[in-house]
Design a protein around this motif. Sequence first.
Motif, PDB file in Angstrom:
ATOM      1  N   ASN A 200      57.070  60.499  99.411  1.00 52.21           N
ATOM      2  CA  ASN A 200      57.909  61.567  98.876  1.00 52.21           C
ATOM      3  C   ASN A 200      59.208  61.706  99.671  1.00 52.21           C
ATOM      4  O   ASN A 200      60.279  61.924  99.104  1.00 52.21           O
ATOM      5  N   VAL A 201      59.111  61.578 101.004  1.00 49.92           N
ATOM      6  CA  VAL A 201      60.301  61.674 101.861  1.00 49.92           C
ATOM      7  C   VAL A 201      61.287  60.560 101.533  1.00 49.92           C
ATOM      8  O   VAL A 201      62.498  60.799 101.360  1.00 49.92           O
ATOM      9  N   TYR A 202      60.777  59.332 101.433  1.00 47.49           N
ATOM     10  CA  TYR A 202      61.659  58.194 101.149  1.00 47.49           C
ATOM     11  C   TYR A 202      62.292  58.312  99.761  1.00 47.49           C
ATOM     12  O   TYR A 202      63.474  57.975  99.570  1.00 47.49           O
ATOM     13  N   GLN A 203      61.519  58.801  98.796  1.00 43.01           N
ATOM     14  CA  GLN A 203      62.075  58.972  97.452  1.00 43.01           C
ATOM     15  C   GLN A 203      63.168  60.028  97.433  1.00 43.01           C
ATOM     16  O   GLN A 203      64.188  59.870  96.743  1.00 43.01           O
ATOM     17  N   MET A 204      62.994  61.087  98.202  1.00 42.39           N
ATOM     18  CA  MET A 204      64.020  62.127  98.265  1.00 42.39           C
ATOM     19  C   MET A 204      65.324  61.558  98.828  1.00 42.39           C
ATOM     20  O   MET A 204      66.416  61.836  98.315  1.00 42.39           O
ATOM     21  N   LEU A 205      65.211  60.747  99.879  1.00 36.43           N
ATOM     22  CA  LEU A 205      66.402  60.153 100.474  1.00 36.43           C
ATOM     23  C   LEU A 205      67.106  59.213  99.496  1.00 36.43           C
ATOM     24  O   LEU A 205      68.339  59.226  99.380  1.00 36.43           O
ATOM     25  N   MET A 206      66.331  58.415  98.778  1.00 32.81           N
ATOM     26  CA  MET A 206      66.912  57.490  97.805  1.00 32.81           C
ATOM     27  C   MET A 206      67.583  58.251  96.666  1.00 32.81           C
ATOM     28  O   MET A 206      68.701  57.915  96.244  1.00 32.81           O
ATOM     29  N   MET A 207      66.913  59.293  96.163  1.00 34.43           N
ATOM     30  CA  MET A 207      67.490  60.070  95.070  1.00 34.43           C
ATOM     31  C   MET A 207      68.701  60.859  95.543  1.00 34.43           C
ATOM     32  O   MET A 207      69.639  61.092  94.778  1.00 34.43           O
ATOM     33  N   GLY A 208      68.712  61.286  96.813  1.00 39.45           N
ATOM     34  CA  GLY A 208      69.875  61.975  97.364  1.00 39.45           C
ATOM     35  C   GLY A 208      71.106  61.085  97.330  1.00 39.45           C
ATOM     36  O   GLY A 208      72.212  61.531  96.970  1.00 39.45           O
ATOM     37  N   LEU A 209      70.928  59.818  97.679  1.00 37.24           N
ATOM     38  CA  LEU A 209      72.043  58.863  97.620  1.00 37.24           C
ATOM     39  C   LEU A 209      72.515  58.654  96.186  1.00 37.24           C
ATOM     40  O   LEU A 209      73.723  58.610  95.914  1.00 37.24           O
ATOM     41  N   MET A 210      71.565  58.539  95.256  1.00 36.68           N
ATOM     42  CA  MET A 210      71.936  58.362  93.851  1.00 36.68           C
ATOM     43  C   MET A 210      72.682  59.586  93.322  1.00 36.68           C
ATOM     44  O   MET A 210      73.656  59.448  92.568  1.00 36.68           O
ATOM     45  N   LEU A 211      72.251  60.759  93.741  1.00 33.99           N
ATOM     46  CA  LEU A 211      72.898  61.989  93.302  1.00 33.99           C
ATOM     47  C   LEU A 211      74.347  62.038  93.770  1.00 33.99           C
ATOM     48  O   LEU A 211      75.263  62.368  92.998  1.00 33.99           O
ATOM     49  N   LEU A 212      74.573  61.689  95.039  1.00 33.87           N
ATOM     50  CA  LEU A 212      75.913  61.775  95.627  1.00 33.87           C
ATOM     51  C   LEU A 212      76.827  60.654  95.147  1.00 33.87           C
ATOM     52  O   LEU A 212      78.021  60.875  94.919  1.00 33.87           O
ATOM     53  N   LEU A 213      76.275  59.450  94.982  1.00 34.87           N
ATOM     54  CA  LEU A 213      77.117  58.293  94.679  1.00 34.87           C
ATOM     55  C   LEU A 213      77.287  58.032  93.185  1.00 34.87           C
ATOM     56  O   LEU A 213      78.343  57.561  92.756  1.00 34.87           O
ATOM     57  N   LEU A 214      76.247  58.351  92.390  1.00 34.32           N
ATOM     58  CA  LEU A 214      76.302  58.005  90.970  1.00 34.32           C
ATOM     59  C   LEU A 214      76.539  59.212  90.062  1.00 34.32           C
ATOM     60  O   LEU A 214      77.392  59.162  89.176  1.00 34.32           O
ATOM     61  N   TRP A 215      75.783  60.306  90.289  1.00 25.87           N
ATOM     62  CA  TRP A 215      75.874  61.429  89.352  1.00 25.87           C
ATOM     63  C   TRP A 215      77.014  62.385  89.692  1.00 25.87           C
ATOM     64  O   TRP A 215      77.801  62.750  88.808  1.00 25.87           O
ATOM     65  N   TYR A 216      77.122  62.802  90.939  1.00 25.14           N
ATOM     66  CA  TYR A 216      78.088  63.846  91.303  1.00 25.14           C
ATOM     67  C   TYR A 216      79.529  63.485  90.949  1.00 25.14           C
ATOM     68  O   TYR A 216      80.253  64.327  90.383  1.00 25.14           O
ATOM     69  N   PRO A 217      80.011  62.256  91.221  1.00 20.90           N
ATOM     70  CA  PRO A 217      81.409  61.946  90.873  1.00 20.90           C
ATOM     71  C   PRO A 217      81.671  61.972  89.363  1.00 20.90           C
ATOM     72  O   PRO A 217      82.806  62.184  88.938  1.00 20.90           O
ATOM     73  N   LEU A 218      80.633  61.764  88.552  1.00 18.77           N
ATOM     74  CA  LEU A 218      80.813  61.698  87.097  1.00 18.77           C
ATOM     75  C   LEU A 218      80.169  62.890  86.380  1.00 18.77           C
ATOM     76  O   LEU A 218      80.003  62.853  85.159  1.00 18.77           O
TER      77      LEU A 218
END
Length: 305
Positions: A200-218
């Motif tokens: 769960n910890v590792y998934q949160m970190l991976m999804m955090g990166l996706m949120l910041l790099l892929l979703w948030y800018p768009l």
Amino acid sequence: MWLVLAFLSAALLGCYDSFKKKALSGNAVIPVLFLNTLICTLIFLPLIMLSSTTHLLDGSTFYVPQGGWEVQKYIVLKSCIVLSSWIFGYFAMKHLPLTLVGPINATRPVMVLVGAMLVFGERLNVWQWIGVLLAVVSFFLLSRSGRKEGINFVHNRWIAFLVLAALLGAVSGLYDKFLMASPDDGGAGLNRMTVQSWYNVYQMLMMGLMLLLLWYPLRKKSTPFRWNWSIVGISLFLSAADFVYFYALSLPGAMISIVSMIRRGSVIVSFLFGALMFREKNLKAKAFDLFLVLLGMVFLYIGSR
């Protein structure tokens, strides 16, 4: 005992799928998935910290043994597999009826069984082959049911996403068998709480990166995110379902093929939610398709005894 736990996990998983559909309806997928992993991490992080810094949980069901890179590398790989399955599955769940998603997901035990045959050298008997054939027929009939709602299984990308999610979920199930099995049986022999807590910890970190790099800018060009309390329900029911699932696998004599098959019985719960809460269409045809899926699971169970 592990059979009872498998049925309990199935019921919890059905509630998880239903809350997931509610949370994703008209909502941005990536933030929902990130919050799911975040809440799950917040549930297990105190257990990790208490286990490493105190003796409060020593000897209890919730104790999380510490492990170095030799242990963590297996869990990182599991996180990647599960998260990939979730990403495809969440997008599919958002765009497809719950009464269609559930029966397709219920064919995962067949994929696990075929995978066990290919990877672990297990052989299918006549009962199991009948179960496999029933799953194939039910998938064909589901494609006909979907066509009545304008969903073409061949050309619809959300169906492709759902199938990919199911395949990756089957891979995860086979990998769980390896993780839980003792070294004497050719497995990694990992502790179930270590696996569930850290992945769960590792998934949160991976999804955090996706949120910041892929979703948030768009974010302004895509579906907006809206907070929904169903997101909390996703995390609670998922954590409980996985806790019971891993505990079942850790018990002597537990069979991944049977546990995986029973867990897919969650489709009954999600199907009822889709019919009663979301008022989905074409229920009679889908109910028959679901019956074939469940009948296939019965044959798989008989053949696996």
